[in-house]
Scaffold this motif. Structure first.
Motif, PDB file in Angstrom:
ATOM      1  N   ALA A 193       0.826  -1.196   0.000  1.00  0.00           N
ATOM      2  CA  ALA A 193       0.000   0.000   0.000  1.00  0.00           C
ATOM      3  C   ALA A 193       0.868   1.256   0.000  1.00  0.00           C
ATOM      4  O   ALA A 193       0.581   2.229  -0.701  1.00  0.00           O
ATOM      5  CB  ALA A 193      -0.913  -0.004   1.213  1.00  0.00           C
ATOM      6  N   ILE A 194       1.944   1.196   0.798  1.00  0.00           N
ATOM      7  CA  ILE A 194       2.817   2.366   0.884  1.00  0.00           C
ATOM      8  C   ILE A 194       3.491   2.632  -0.459  1.00  0.00           C
ATOM      9  O   ILE A 194       3.515   3.749  -0.954  1.00  0.00           O
ATOM     10  CB  ILE A 194       3.894   2.154   1.969  1.00  0.00           C
ATOM     11  CG1 ILE A 194       3.206   2.064   3.333  1.00  0.00           C
ATOM     12  CG2 ILE A 194       4.902   3.289   1.952  1.00  0.00           C
ATOM     13  CD1 ILE A 194       4.084   1.601   4.433  1.00  0.00           C
ATOM     14  N   VAL A 195       3.989   1.547  -1.018  1.00  0.00           N
ATOM     15  CA  VAL A 195       4.678   1.685  -2.304  1.00  0.00           C
ATOM     16  C   VAL A 195       3.730   2.282  -3.332  1.00  0.00           C
ATOM     17  O   VAL A 195       4.054   3.208  -4.046  1.00  0.00           O
ATOM     18  CB  VAL A 195       5.169   0.302  -2.790  1.00  0.00           C
ATOM     19  CG1 VAL A 195       5.707   0.413  -4.201  1.00  0.00           C
ATOM     20  CG2 VAL A 195       6.231  -0.220  -1.850  1.00  0.00           C
ATOM     21  N   GLN A 196       2.516   1.744  -3.300  1.00  0.00           N
ATOM     22  CA  GLN A 196       1.530   2.186  -4.277  1.00  0.00           C
ATOM     23  C   GLN A 196       1.191   3.652  -4.059  1.00  0.00           C
ATOM     24  O   GLN A 196       1.142   4.438  -4.983  1.00  0.00           O
ATOM     25  CB  GLN A 196       0.297   1.315  -4.119  1.00  0.00           C
ATOM     26  CG  GLN A 196      -0.749   1.527  -5.175  1.00  0.00           C
ATOM     27  CD  GLN A 196      -1.962   0.701  -4.826  1.00  0.00           C
ATOM     28  OE1 GLN A 196      -1.849  -0.491  -4.606  1.00  0.00           O
ATOM     29  NE2 GLN A 196      -3.099   1.342  -4.712  1.00  0.00           N
ATOM     30  N   GLY A 197       1.007   3.984  -2.775  1.00  0.00           N
ATOM     31  CA  GLY A 197       0.695   5.374  -2.451  1.00  0.00           C
ATOM     32  C   GLY A 197       1.771   6.302  -2.970  1.00  0.00           C
ATOM     33  O   GLY A 197       1.499   7.296  -3.615  1.00  0.00           O
ATOM     34  N   ARG A 240      -4.999  -1.374 -11.090  1.00  0.00           N
ATOM     35  CA  ARG A 240      -4.245  -2.484 -10.504  1.00  0.00           C
ATOM     36  C   ARG A 240      -5.235  -3.511  -9.948  1.00  0.00           C
ATOM     37  O   ARG A 240      -6.088  -3.175  -9.116  1.00  0.00           O
ATOM     38  CB  ARG A 240      -3.345  -1.963  -9.388  1.00  0.00           C
ATOM     39  CG  ARG A 240      -2.364  -3.014  -8.886  1.00  0.00           C
ATOM     40  CD  ARG A 240      -1.622  -2.499  -7.676  1.00  0.00           C
ATOM     41  NE  ARG A 240      -0.751  -1.366  -8.029  1.00  0.00           N
ATOM     42  CZ  ARG A 240       0.496  -1.501  -8.482  1.00  0.00           C
ATOM     43  NH1 ARG A 240       1.007  -2.709  -8.610  1.00  0.00           N
ATOM     44  NH2 ARG A 240       1.216  -0.451  -8.770  1.00  0.00           N
ATOM     45  N   PHE A 241      -5.123  -4.728 -10.445  1.00  0.00           N
ATOM     46  CA  PHE A 241      -5.983  -5.824  -9.973  1.00  0.00           C
ATOM     47  C   PHE A 241      -5.148  -6.765  -9.128  1.00  0.00           C
ATOM     48  O   PHE A 241      -3.915  -6.691  -9.158  1.00  0.00           O
ATOM     49  CB  PHE A 241      -6.589  -6.555 -11.175  1.00  0.00           C
ATOM     50  CG  PHE A 241      -7.515  -5.687 -11.983  1.00  0.00           C
ATOM     51  CD1 PHE A 241      -8.771  -5.331 -11.477  1.00  0.00           C
ATOM     52  CD2 PHE A 241      -7.128  -5.207 -13.231  1.00  0.00           C
ATOM     53  CE1 PHE A 241      -9.614  -4.515 -12.221  1.00  0.00           C
ATOM     54  CE2 PHE A 241      -7.967  -4.390 -13.967  1.00  0.00           C
ATOM     55  CZ  PHE A 241      -9.218  -4.040 -13.468  1.00  0.00           C
ATOM     56  N   PRO A 242      -5.788  -7.694  -8.384  1.00  0.00           N
ATOM     57  CA  PRO A 242      -5.015  -8.635  -7.570  1.00  0.00           C
ATOM     58  C   PRO A 242      -3.981  -9.369  -8.424  1.00  0.00           C
ATOM     59  O   PRO A 242      -4.205  -9.610  -9.608  1.00  0.00           O
ATOM     60  CB  PRO A 242      -6.075  -9.598  -7.033  1.00  0.00           C
ATOM     61  CG  PRO A 242      -7.336  -8.811  -7.034  1.00  0.00           C
ATOM     62  CD  PRO A 242      -7.238  -7.865  -8.198  1.00  0.00           C
ATOM     63  N   GLU A 248      -7.931  -2.715  -7.293  1.00  0.00           N
ATOM     64  CA  GLU A 248      -7.352  -2.437  -5.976  1.00  0.00           C
ATOM     65  C   GLU A 248      -6.947  -0.973  -5.864  1.00  0.00           C
ATOM     66  O   GLU A 248      -7.025  -0.367  -4.811  1.00  0.00           O
ATOM     67  CB  GLU A 248      -6.110  -3.311  -5.752  1.00  0.00           C
ATOM     68  CG  GLU A 248      -6.454  -4.749  -5.429  1.00  0.00           C
ATOM     69  CD  GLU A 248      -5.211  -5.570  -5.132  1.00  0.00           C
ATOM     70  OE1 GLU A 248      -4.113  -5.162  -5.565  1.00  0.00           O
ATOM     71  OE2 GLU A 248      -5.349  -6.609  -4.481  1.00  0.00           O
ATOM     72  N   SER A 249      -6.480  -0.450  -6.973  1.00  0.00           N
ATOM     73  CA  SER A 249      -6.174   0.984  -6.984  1.00  0.00           C
ATOM     74  C   SER A 249      -6.314   1.514  -8.397  1.00  0.00           C
ATOM     75  O   SER A 249      -6.232   0.763  -9.364  1.00  0.00           O
ATOM     76  CB  SER A 249      -4.759   1.241  -6.472  1.00  0.00           C
ATOM     77  OG  SER A 249      -3.839   0.848  -7.447  1.00  0.00           O
ATOM     78  N   THR A 250      -6.514   2.818  -8.478  1.00  0.00           N
ATOM     79  CA  THR A 250      -6.728   3.444  -9.776  1.00  0.00           C
ATOM     80  C   THR A 250      -5.962   4.759  -9.813  1.00  0.00           C
ATOM     81  O   THR A 250      -5.994   5.511  -8.844  1.00  0.00           O
ATOM     82  CB  THR A 250      -8.222   3.783  -9.978  1.00  0.00           C
ATOM     83  OG1 THR A 250      -8.963   2.591  -9.718  1.00  0.00           O
ATOM     84  CG2 THR A 250      -8.498   4.262 -11.380  1.00  0.00           C
ATOM     85  N   VAL A 251      -5.249   4.991 -10.894  1.00  0.00           N
ATOM     86  CA  VAL A 251      -4.567   6.274 -11.057  1.00  0.00           C
ATOM     87  C   VAL A 251      -4.950   6.817 -12.410  1.00  0.00           C
ATOM     88  O   VAL A 251      -4.857   6.113 -13.417  1.00  0.00           O
ATOM     89  CB  VAL A 251      -3.033   6.102 -11.015  1.00  0.00           C
ATOM     90  CG1 VAL A 251      -2.358   7.456 -11.210  1.00  0.00           C
ATOM     91  CG2 VAL A 251      -2.591   5.450  -9.732  1.00  0.00           C
TER      92      VAL A 251
END
Lengths: 282, 345, 258
Positions: free
Chosen positions: B3-7, B273-275, B322-325
């Motif tokens: 999560a941190i990396v992604q953030g 980003r998907f699983p 899982e996340s979207t940018v």
């Protein structure tokens, strides 16, 4: 780090017209080698004690032989049948050997470092300087350095009464010739080196030359086959040259010794300038 | 941890993007049109080729660099950028083709060309045995400048490079940024018409990079022609009026940064980003949403002119990443599209 | 501190050596051969028939060989502890890399000395064999000089490591060779008995570690009397090894772990 944003803005770093900048004449005229000397002067200005200290090594050898081995040996018979004090016999050989050592060290280890690691020459070649300027400048520098050592050594020899002829003064240019011959070949060899391990080879060549060039005893001590081999040693020619001058035993052979060393220096210089071009400008 | 990396990633790309957009020169530099008159071309290459034995480093490229422009070579490692730079710098013979630098042939007039160039190589090759000032001094001497002239320029250049208080320091303890600035200052000692910069900011921290960009921008303002190689897309967008993207010794594309983005990418990109292990499966369900869909091992990229709209569509399909940018397209997208994603060395 | 840790460092030395051994192995065989040929036999002919004021009781080759063996150990020990240590600290930073593992400074240093010891054993054994081939000594007597020669080499390795660990740049190494190692080589009884030195210099020779090494090697290899009790020489060399190692550990710790 942030600094004053306007400080640089007002500076005119680039003059406005291209045409206004003439190419500096002296560089193109070949004064480049002198710039190389200036660079080395700047470097060594800071570490001059190292230069001074280089003078002591041959002196230590001279004392060791004078006090120790000379006392054991006494006199030796040289080619023309004359008896010569052993120290007076070895001293000119040590002078020749130290000219060789200095030139070889400077032209191999030092040049290799600048070539591969320091990248000093890459930077220089992005200016109007040419490889020839670098080669001439570096060889001239190492010769100049050798000249200082040789002068000091000759003075010590004179003080110890080891120069038996006024011809002895010619020992000085003779060391220059030896230095030139070895520096040129050393640099040529360096341009073929890839790693520090290759320098083991340099030692493997220099040590036998040092020990077997009629340095420590006359050629007559060697067996016949060795005597012939010894004539191939460039240091042998250097030793004979200087020894003839300091002992005053001149003969026609001198021209042969000189020719050998000149040829060696010429071949080395030729290979060096060709190889440097290839290495640095590829 | 992920999560941190992604953030960090999200923040990062955001931060990289927005300022770029505002500062970008939005069109071709006036003096740099491809059809510009020959007389203002400082560098002209036709079929320029470089072989190292069997290896083809540069494979017959054409380009022109006009006076006053900032020209970029972009490309992955081994694309032939540095070889091209060394040929322009007249320290590497041309294998085939023609090259004119400042109207001269490097094979004939190497020293004359080099007299008017400033060169900042990829690796700082400062003279480690000399001080900061002495580096400028001896380099100026190589150009045949007198000590008075050098002293005057060195004072200005040290100020320009923000190294005034390190004037007499040895080179070795300087930070990477300081060494880089000194190398650039050194390259300016002869007041060059053309400054060659090979990856000028590789390995520098963000502060040092921005300071360098600022200094290079000033040089450009003063009329110095810059040729820059880089593999940093943001750097190319910041500095270059015009650039070519090189790949395997060839030129893959040429143009102003914005033009290239318009030509080879879409306005925006939506990163999903998907699983782990489900990117391809999910991407298959997104058909038709974007102009182009790219599946990466860890993400799915949707190239679209409206990322927000595409996002709505994704949700409509019933997928919840899982996340979207969502971001603007950058030169990096163009670069990766043209030179591929696999490692080159 | 563990022995195992030190052994890993010795292993690292051996693995690096596998790549670079050629030149050094050649000189290990060639240098003693050339020196004994040139100085022992060639110069020996002049010395043995010498007309000088002093003379030796034994052939020059016999006198010279064990002294050169100790000197070769000195050169190996000092050489391996100079530029390679500088490289470990500063140029290649292998010490920094090693200390990022469970290995600590004492293990690093002992491992370094351990590897130098391995090299010394090899160099001196080869020397002893060549010396025997030259008929300068018998095989058993020659072999008995290996232990003191290795000890001599270690005394130099330890002290030179401690010295190098303090240096900022390599200029200090050149000076050390010029003003310590080479004068010792020339004036510590290798080439001529130190009694020939001027009286005001002779006491200086007694405190050089090389002289003690030469004494031990010559005494054992030639079966002749020692000038000072051999245990004094051994104790002196051991003291230098211990003090050098201790100082080196302290210095390296201060420099690499801060």
């Amino acid at each position: 780090m942030a600094g004053n944003p306007d400080a640089a803005g007002t500076v005119d770093l680039v003059s406005s017209t291209l045409a206004a900048r003439a190419v500096p004449a002296p560089v193109l005229a070949g004064g480049g080698a002198v710039r190389m000397l200036e660079r080395n002067y700047l470097v060594y200005r800071r570490i001059w004690p190292v230069i001074i200290s280089g003078f002591f090594e041959p002196i230590f050898y001279l004392f060791s032989i004078g006090i120790g081995i000379g006392a054991l040996v006494g006199d030796v018979t040289i080619a023309n049948g004359e008896l010569v004090d052993y120290t007076a016999f070895v001293a000119p050989a040590l002078l020749a050997a130290s000219a060789m050592n200095g030139a070889v060290f400077e032209s191999t280890f030092n040049i290799f470092f600048k070539l591969k690691y320091g990248k000093v020459y890459d930077a220089i070649l992005s200016t109007p300087m040419k490889t020839r300027d670098i080669a001439i400048g570096e060889i001239a520098w190492s010769l100049g350095r050798g000249l200082i050592y040789a002068s000091a050594f000759i003075l010590v020899m004179a003080a110890m009464g080891l120069i038996e002829s006024p011809w002895g003064i010619l020992a000085l240019p003779a060391t220059l010739l030896i230095g030139f011959a070895f520096a040129a070949c050393g640099m040529a060899a360096t341009t073929f080196m890839n790693s520090w391990q290759d320098f083991d080879l340099v030692n493997l060549i220099v040590l036998p030359l040092f020990l077997f060039s009629a340095t420590f005893y006359p050629l007559s001590v060697y067996p016949d086959i060795f005597q012939t081999l010894t004539q191939l040693s460039p240091l042998y020619h250097g030793v004979q040259l200087i020894r003839s001058f300091t002992l005053g035993t001149l003969s026609i052979d001198l021209f042969g010794h000189i020719a050998f060393l000149v040829a060696m220096g010429g071949v080395g210089s030729y290979i060096t300038s060709r190889r440097l071009e290839k290495l640095l400008l590829s | 941890m992920p999560a941190i990396v992604q953030g960090a990633r999200v923040v990062c790309s955001g931060a990289r993007l927005n300022p770029d957009e505002d500062e970008l020169p939005n069109n071709l530099h006036p003096g740099t049109s491809v059809n510009g008159s020959m007389s203002s071309s400082l560098v002209e290459a036709r079929g320029l080729t470089k072989y190292f034995d069997e290896l083809v480093a540069v494979d017959g490229i054409d380009f022109d660099v006009a006076e006053g422009e900032a020209f970029g070579f972009l490309g992955p490692n081994g694309a032939g950028k540095s070889s091209t730079m060394r040929m322009i710098g007249a320290v590497s013979p041309v294998t085939a083709g023609t090259l004119a630098v400042l109207g001269m042939d490097p094979a004939v007039d190497g020293p004359k060309i080099r007299a008017r160039l400033g060169v900042v190589p990829q690796e700082d090759n400062l003279d480690q045995e000399l001080s900061v000032y002495e580096n400028l001094l001896i380099y100026g001497r190589y150009f045949g400048l007198s000590k008075n002239v050098i002293d005057e320029r060195a004072a200005e250049l040290l100020q320009f490079a923000q190294l005034e208080d390190r004037r007499d320091s040895p080179v070795e303890p300087l930070s990477g940024g300081m060494k880089r600035r000194l190398t650039i200052a050194r390259g300016l000692i002869n007041q060059p018409d053309l400054l060659l910069l090979d990856e000028p900011t590789t390995g520098l921290d963000p502060q040092a990079r921005h300071l360098l960009w600022d200094r290079l921008y000033r040089l450009k303002q003063q009329g110095v022609t810059l040729i820059i190689t880089t593999h940093y897309m943001d750097e190319a967008e910041q500095l270059c009026d015009r650039l070519v993207i090189m790949d395997k010794g060839n030129i893959a594309a040429e143009g102003a940064p914005r033009d290239l983005i318009e030509r080879y990418s879409t306005r925006e990109v939506l990163e999903l980003r998907f699983p782990v292990g489900t990117q391809a499966v999910n991407a298959a369900r997104l058909d038709g949403i974007a102009k182009k869909t790219e599946v990466l091992p860890d993400r799915v990229l949707l190239y679209t002119d409206d990322a927000d709209f595409a996002h709505t569509k994704v949700l409509e399909v019933g997928l919840i990443p899982e996340s979207t940018v969502s971001r603007r397209s950058t030169l990096e997208d163009v670069f990766l599209r043209l030179t591929g994603r696999s490692l080159v060395d | 501190m563990t022995i195992a840790g030190s052994l890993r460092v010795v292993e690292a030395g051996a693995r690096v050596y596998r790549r670079t051994w050629r030149g050094s192995v050649i000189s290990t065989f060639l240098n003693p051969t050339l020196y004994l040929l040139a100085m022992g036999i060639g110069l020996g002919e002049l010395v043995d028939n010498g007309t000088g004021g002093t003379s030796l009781d034994i052939p020059y080759l016999t006198f010279l060989a064990p002294g050169l063996m100790a000197a070769a150990a000195m050169q190996t020990g000092a050489g391996d502890a100079a530029y390679p240590v500088m490289a470990g600290i500063k140029w290649r930073k292998t010490y920094e890399a090693t200390l990022a593992t469970p290995i600590g400074v004492p293990e690093l240093l002992l491992g370094h000395l351990g590897w130098v010891a391995v090299r010394l054993i090899f160099v001196t054994t080869v020397f002893a064999l060549i010396m025997t081939v030259f008929d300068a000594t018998t095989l058993t007597e020659g072999m008995s000089a290996i232990a003191p020669a290795v000890l001599t080499g270690l005394a130099f390795a330890a002290t030179v490591t401690a010295y190098t660990a303090r240096l900022k740049n390599e200029l200090g190494i050149a000076s050390m060779f010029r003003f310590a190692i080479i004068p010792m080589f020339l004036f510590s009884g290798t080439f001529f008995p130190i009694e020939q030195l001027p009286n005001y210099i002779e006491p200086l020779a007694f405190i050089t570690p090389l002289w003690h090494g030469v004494e031990l090697c010559r005494g054992l290899a030639l079966g002749q009397d020692f000038t000072v009790h051999p245990l004094v020489s051994v104790a002196y060399l051991v003291l230098l090894v211990v003090a050098g190692a201790w100082l080196a550990i302290r210095t390296l710790r201060g420099r690499l772990i801060s």
